[in-house]
Design a protein around this motif. Structure first.
Motif, PDB file in Angstrom:
ATOM      1  N   GLU A   1      -2.710   7.196  -8.619  1.00  0.00           N
ATOM      2  CA  GLU A   1      -3.134   7.597  -7.278  1.00  0.00           C
ATOM      3  C   GLU A   1      -4.435   6.906  -6.875  1.00  0.00           C
ATOM      4  O   GLU A   1      -4.613   6.513  -5.718  1.00  0.00           O
ATOM      5  CB  GLU A   1      -3.297   9.113  -7.223  1.00  0.00           C
ATOM      6  CG  GLU A   1      -1.967   9.854  -7.251  1.00  0.00           C
ATOM      7  CD  GLU A   1      -2.136  11.355  -7.176  1.00  0.00           C
ATOM      8  OE1 GLU A   1      -3.136  11.874  -7.714  1.00  0.00           O
ATOM      9  OE2 GLU A   1      -1.262  12.027  -6.593  1.00  0.00           O
TER      10      GLU A   1
ATOM     11  N   ALA B   1       0.545  -1.158  -3.772  1.00  0.00           N
ATOM     12  CA  ALA B   1       1.838  -0.502  -3.600  1.00  0.00           C
ATOM     13  C   ALA B   1       2.312   0.020  -4.948  1.00  0.00           C
ATOM     14  O   ALA B   1       2.113  -0.624  -5.981  1.00  0.00           O
ATOM     15  CB  ALA B   1       2.863  -1.480  -3.013  1.00  0.00           C
ATOM     16  N   VAL B   2       2.935   1.191  -4.946  1.00  0.00           N
ATOM     17  CA  VAL B   2       3.423   1.804  -6.178  1.00  0.00           C
ATOM     18  C   VAL B   2       4.869   2.236  -5.981  1.00  0.00           C
ATOM     19  O   VAL B   2       5.200   2.898  -4.992  1.00  0.00           O
ATOM     20  CB  VAL B   2       2.572   3.038  -6.571  1.00  0.00           C
ATOM     21  CG1 VAL B   2       3.191   3.752  -7.768  1.00  0.00           C
ATOM     22  CG2 VAL B   2       1.132   2.633  -6.870  1.00  0.00           C
TER      23      VAL B   2
ATOM     24  N   ASN C   1      -3.630   3.276  -5.923  1.00  0.00           N
ATOM     25  CA  ASN C   1      -2.968   3.234  -4.623  1.00  0.00           C
ATOM     26  C   ASN C   1      -3.964   3.467  -3.490  1.00  0.00           C
ATOM     27  O   ASN C   1      -3.951   2.766  -2.473  1.00  0.00           O
ATOM     28  CB  ASN C   1      -1.854   4.283  -4.592  1.00  0.00           C
ATOM     29  CG  ASN C   1      -1.219   4.427  -3.226  1.00  0.00           C
ATOM     30  OD1 ASN C   1      -1.395   5.438  -2.560  1.00  0.00           O
ATOM     31  ND2 ASN C   1      -0.485   3.424  -2.787  1.00  0.00           N
ATOM     32  N   ARG C   2      -4.857   4.420  -3.703  1.00  0.00           N
ATOM     33  CA  ARG C   2      -5.797   4.814  -2.661  1.00  0.00           C
ATOM     34  C   ARG C   2      -6.947   3.814  -2.502  1.00  0.00           C
ATOM     35  O   ARG C   2      -7.293   3.414  -1.392  1.00  0.00           O
ATOM     36  CB  ARG C   2      -6.342   6.199  -2.989  1.00  0.00           C
ATOM     37  CG  ARG C   2      -7.307   6.775  -1.967  1.00  0.00           C
ATOM     38  CD  ARG C   2      -7.740   8.174  -2.359  1.00  0.00           C
ATOM     39  NE  ARG C   2      -8.466   8.213  -3.626  1.00  0.00           N
ATOM     40  CZ  ARG C   2      -7.983   8.703  -4.762  1.00  0.00           C
ATOM     41  NH1 ARG C   2      -6.766   9.198  -4.797  1.00  0.00           N
ATOM     42  NH2 ARG C   2      -8.704   8.703  -5.861  1.00  0.00           N
TER      43      ARG C   2
ATOM     44  N   GLY D   1       0.776  -1.230   0.000  1.00  0.00           N
ATOM     45  CA  GLY D   1       0.000   0.000   0.000  1.00  0.00           C
ATOM     46  C   GLY D   1       0.810   1.284   0.000  1.00  0.00           C
ATOM     47  O   GLY D   1       0.235   2.369  -0.063  1.00  0.00           O
ATOM     48  N   GLU D   2       2.134   1.212   0.045  1.00  0.00           N
ATOM     49  CA  GLU D   2       2.957   2.428   0.014  1.00  0.00           C
ATOM     50  C   GLU D   2       2.997   3.017  -1.390  1.00  0.00           C
ATOM     51  O   GLU D   2       2.917   2.307  -2.391  1.00  0.00           O
ATOM     52  CB  GLU D   2       4.394   2.120   0.457  1.00  0.00           C
ATOM     53  CG  GLU D   2       4.646   2.279   1.929  1.00  0.00           C
ATOM     54  CD  GLU D   2       6.133   2.444   2.241  1.00  0.00           C
ATOM     55  OE1 GLU D   2       6.536   3.571   2.576  1.00  0.00           O
ATOM     56  OE2 GLU D   2       6.877   1.456   2.166  1.00  0.00           O
ATOM     57  N   PHE D   3       3.160   4.340  -1.444  1.00  0.00           N
ATOM     58  CA  PHE D   3       3.335   5.048  -2.713  1.00  0.00           C
ATOM     59  C   PHE D   3       4.701   5.720  -2.648  1.00  0.00           C
ATOM     60  O   PHE D   3       4.888   6.699  -1.935  1.00  0.00           O
ATOM     61  CB  PHE D   3       2.219   6.061  -2.902  1.00  0.00           C
ATOM     62  CG  PHE D   3       2.210   6.752  -4.245  1.00  0.00           C
ATOM     63  CD1 PHE D   3       3.188   6.525  -5.203  1.00  0.00           C
ATOM     64  CD2 PHE D   3       1.201   7.653  -4.555  1.00  0.00           C
ATOM     65  CE1 PHE D   3       3.165   7.150  -6.436  1.00  0.00           C
ATOM     66  CE2 PHE D   3       1.154   8.297  -5.784  1.00  0.00           C
ATOM     67  CZ  PHE D   3       2.147   8.046  -6.722  1.00  0.00           C
TER      68      PHE D   3
ATOM     69  N   ASN E   1      -5.415  -0.176  -2.573  1.00  0.00           N
ATOM     70  CA  ASN E   1      -4.298  -0.418  -1.650  1.00  0.00           C
ATOM     71  C   ASN E   1      -3.112  -1.070  -2.354  1.00  0.00           C
ATOM     72  O   ASN E   1      -2.415  -1.919  -1.795  1.00  0.00           O
ATOM     73  CB  ASN E   1      -4.744  -1.285  -0.461  1.00  0.00           C
ATOM     74  CG  ASN E   1      -3.749  -1.208   0.695  1.00  0.00           C
ATOM     75  OD1 ASN E   1      -3.200  -0.148   0.979  1.00  0.00           O
ATOM     76  ND2 ASN E   1      -3.513  -2.328   1.344  1.00  0.00           N
TER      77      ASN E   1
END
Length: 297
Positions: free
Chosen positions: A186, A195-196, A189-190, A34-36, A193
């Motif tokens: 975005e 990860a990017v 990712n949002r 889930g991190e960007f 969930n």
């Protein structure tokens, strides 16, 4: 356990005549689900090399990389690793393999041996995620650059990865195309969930990530949140530009008006108006009045 874990990785590639260029040296980083994350650096800093290492397209000379606990050096794990990490490259034309958009998106799931009904479901879902459902029956050659890249992202999405790596995926697009792709990334990712890891040389894009990693000549020289932009020399020392909003704020600071480090034009305008004690709505109204000739000169 981090989703992607890179430990003390070295990688060198041959430049011919038995000479080698060290692309990465002692690189360690981890990325959670889930991190960007934005990865930035000048040409030759090792960004694309790192992207190819992440899903086992190439293997490190030293150190190790694991994805969801599986080592990229284990050939038996590569199939599962590549299902979990999807990579979108710079040129969308190089990623098109069929003459119809929906067939292109279906290509990956078909190679997974999925049932036709599930393939159909994944294709429809992926095209909807990137806002390209109405182009399902279109030919890729009739699409704009931004639309082609969104189709390329849909093709990766149809594999249901847990992480997406964008390797300069907006580099060949115009500003509108870049905005299209960034909005999709975005959203994924949002809402999903996902990860990017976004590899980019556009600092305005990097400023939209939650975390920024700077590579310089094969070394990680900074890894932190958006507060890194409050220390501009970190970027300039690595040969990188700053977002235009930060550059404008620097010029105003030199003239006695400190706005901090706004990361986009909208926040720059808001900070400037606040510092000048001007209401934004009033400023817009006055601007329109002057534009229409109704204000004082």
């Amino acid at each position: 356990m981090p989703f992607l874990d890179i430990k003390s990785v070295d990688y060198a590639y041959s430049s011919g005549d038995d000479e080698y260029i060290q692309a990465l040296q002692s690189v360690s980083l981890s990325i959670e689900r889930g991190e960007f994350v934005a990865l930035v650096g000048c040409n030759g800093s090792g960004k694309s090399t790192l992207a190819r290492l992440c899903n086992g397209l190439i293997l490190p000379d030293r150190g190790f990389i694991t994805v969801d606990g599986m080592s990229t050096s284990d050939k038996k794990s590569l199939y599962e690793i590549r299902k979990r990490i999807g990579v979108v490259f710079q040129n969308p034309d190089n990623q098109m393999v069929t003459s119809i958009v929906e067939d292109d998106v279906a290509f990956g799931p078909e190679n997974l041996g999925l049932a036709p009904a599930e393939i159909r479901e994944r294709v429809d879902w992926a095209l909807n995620c990137v806002g390209m459902s109405e182009y399902a029956k279109s030919g890729p050659l009739r699409l704009s650059g931004g639309q082609k890249q969104r189709v390329a992202i849909a093709g990766v999405l149809a594999l249901k990865p847990q992480m997406m790596i964008l390797d300069e995926a907006t580099g060949m697009l115009d500003p509108d195309g870049r905005a299209e792709v960034m909005n999709v990334v975005e959203k994924l990712n949002r809402e999903e969930n996902m990860a990017v890891l976004m590899i980019t040389h556009f600092m305005e894009e990097a400023a939209r990530a939650d975390r920024i990693i700077i590579l310089d000549r094969g070394h990680i020289v900074a890894d932190g949140g958006r507060e890194l932009f409050s220390t501009p020399e970190i970027f300039t020392d690595a040969g990188l530009d700053l977002p235009i909003s930060v550059r404008l704020a620097q010029k105003l600071r030199a003239r006695g008006l400190d706005l901090g480090a706004p990361l986009d034009i909208d926040s720059f305008v808001s900070s400037a108006l606040s510092a000048l004690d001007v209401d934004r709505g009033e400023a817009v109204s006055d601007g329109e009045k002057n534009h229409n000739g109704g204000g004082e000169v």
